[in-house]
Design a protein around this motif. Structure first.
Motif, mmCIF file in Angstrom:
data_model
loop_
_atom_site.group_PDB
_atom_site.id
_atom_site.type_symbol
_atom_site.label_atom_id
_atom_site.label_comp_id
_atom_site.label_asym_id
_atom_site.label_seq_id
_atom_site.Cartn_x
_atom_site.Cartn_y
_atom_site.Cartn_z
ATOM 1 N N THR A 111 26.150 -17.154 9.167
ATOM 2 C CA THR A 111 26.128 -18.594 9.426
ATOM 3 C C THR A 111 24.730 -19.130 9.119
ATOM 4 O O THR A 111 23.752 -18.369 9.051
ATOM 5 N N PHE A 112 24.649 -20.429 8.977
ATOM 6 C CA PHE A 112 23.358 -21.092 8.775
ATOM 7 C C PHE A 112 22.381 -20.674 9.874
ATOM 8 O O PHE A 112 21.227 -20.341 9.607
ATOM 9 N N GLU A 113 22.858 -20.676 11.102
ATOM 10 C CA GLU A 113 21.999 -20.342 12.247
ATOM 11 C C GLU A 113 21.481 -18.904 12.150
ATOM 12 O O GLU A 113 20.301 -18.645 12.432
ATOM 13 N N GLN A 114 22.329 -17.968 11.751
ATOM 14 C CA GLN A 114 21.903 -16.575 11.594
ATOM 15 C C GLN A 114 20.887 -16.425 10.469
ATOM 16 O O GLN A 114 19.922 -15.670 10.596
ATOM 17 N N ILE A 115 21.105 -17.134 9.381
ATOM 18 C CA ILE A 115 20.179 -17.069 8.251
ATOM 19 C C ILE A 115 18.809 -17.593 8.671
ATOM 20 O O ILE A 115 17.771 -17.016 8.313
ATOM 21 N N MET A 116 18.789 -18.662 9.435
ATOM 22 C CA MET A 116 17.522 -19.257 9.856
ATOM 23 C C MET A 116 16.693 -18.321 10.733
ATOM 24 O O MET A 116 15.470 -18.440 10.792
ATOM 25 N N GLU A 117 17.337 -17.372 11.414
ATOM 26 C CA GLU A 117 16.642 -16.425 12.292
ATOM 27 C C GLU A 117 15.985 -15.282 11.531
ATOM 28 O O GLU A 117 15.216 -14.528 12.106
ATOM 29 N N HIS A 118 16.272 -15.120 10.254
ATOM 30 C CA HIS A 118 15.798 -13.996 9.450
ATOM 31 C C HIS A 118 14.896 -14.540 8.333
ATOM 32 O O HIS A 118 15.376 -15.235 7.441
ATOM 33 N N PRO A 119 13.588 -14.267 8.367
ATOM 34 C CA PRO A 119 12.663 -14.865 7.395
ATOM 35 C C PRO A 119 13.052 -14.631 5.926
ATOM 36 O O PRO A 119 12.949 -15.553 5.113
ATOM 37 N N GLY A 120 13.491 -13.440 5.577
ATOM 38 C CA GLY A 120 13.869 -13.161 4.193
ATOM 39 C C GLY A 120 15.091 -13.939 3.754
ATOM 40 O O GLY A 120 15.142 -14.481 2.635
ATOM 41 N N ARG A 121 16.076 -14.014 4.616
ATOM 42 C CA ARG A 121 17.283 -14.776 4.294
ATOM 43 C C ARG A 121 16.978 -16.272 4.238
ATOM 44 O O ARG A 121 17.513 -16.988 3.390
ATOM 45 N N ARG A 122 16.140 -16.717 5.140
ATOM 46 C CA ARG A 122 15.766 -18.137 5.113
ATOM 47 C C ARG A 122 15.047 -18.476 3.808
ATOM 48 O O ARG A 122 15.285 -19.531 3.206
ATOM 49 N N ALA A 123 14.174 -17.604 3.342
ATOM 50 C CA ALA A 123 13.466 -17.843 2.078
ATOM 51 C C ALA A 123 14.453 -17.962 0.920
ATOM 52 O O ALA A 123 14.290 -18.833 0.052
#
Length: 172
Positions: A111-123
């Motif tokens: 989910t968007f929220e899970q991605i935001m919690e992980h720096p690499g995925r957020r990048a």
């Protein structure tokens, strides 16, 4: 459990130079391999294996850029497998963006929220314009939905969502 591909190498199963099923308009679609979600009745079960497919190279990036330069192509779509478990895509997208300016869609079981919690995925997400998020849930499958397989999945406007800090649905 297989390791996520994070920094150096990535594999892919196919590149579709003209795809109309995975995002708006005519798109170039990259199907990466490797996914630990293992959703029941995944439509790309073979692509869950991190060792499946061909190794990504600089020549592969150049090929994608060549496809994206075609005037009828409106953008790039990342799916798989799980793009958010193939963080080398961040480097690929940065290279692509030096040559073309077209929309980038990404499909993820996170989910968007899970991605935001992980720096690499957020990048990786920060390089994209639209996110189709959430695991495919067989009990929620709906073949009438556009660009997604189950009703729990959302189509998110990434830039607006990053600005607001919460998911903003994409307006087609």
């Amino acid at each position: 459990m297989p390791q996520e591909s994070c920094i150096s190498k990535m594999r892919y199963a196919q590149i579709r130079p003209l795809d109309v099923a995975n995002g708006e308009g005519i798109r170039v679609s990259i199907f990466v391999t490797g996914c630990t979600h293992a959703c029941p009745e995944c439509f790309n079960e073979a692509y869950q294996d991190f060792k499946f497919g061909q190794e990504w190279t600089a020549e592969t990036t150049a090929e994608v850029i060549k496809y994206l330069k075609r005037p009828e192509v409106t953008g790039l779509t990342l799916l798989g497998g799980e793009p958010m478990q193939n963080l080398y895509l961040t480097e690929v997208l940065r290279e692509v963006k030096q040559h073309v300016n077209k929309s980038i869609w990404v499909y993820s079981g996170y989910t968007f929220e899970q991605i935001m919690e992980h720096p690499g995925r957020r990048a990786l997400l920060e390089e994209c314009d639209v996110l189709v998020d959430g695991l495919f849930v067989l009990a929620l499958r709906n073949l009438k939905l556009r660009f997604r397989g189950s009703s729990n999945q959302r189509i998110i406007d990434v830039k607006r969502s990053l600005y607001s800090g919460e998911p903003c649905l994409y307006m087609e």
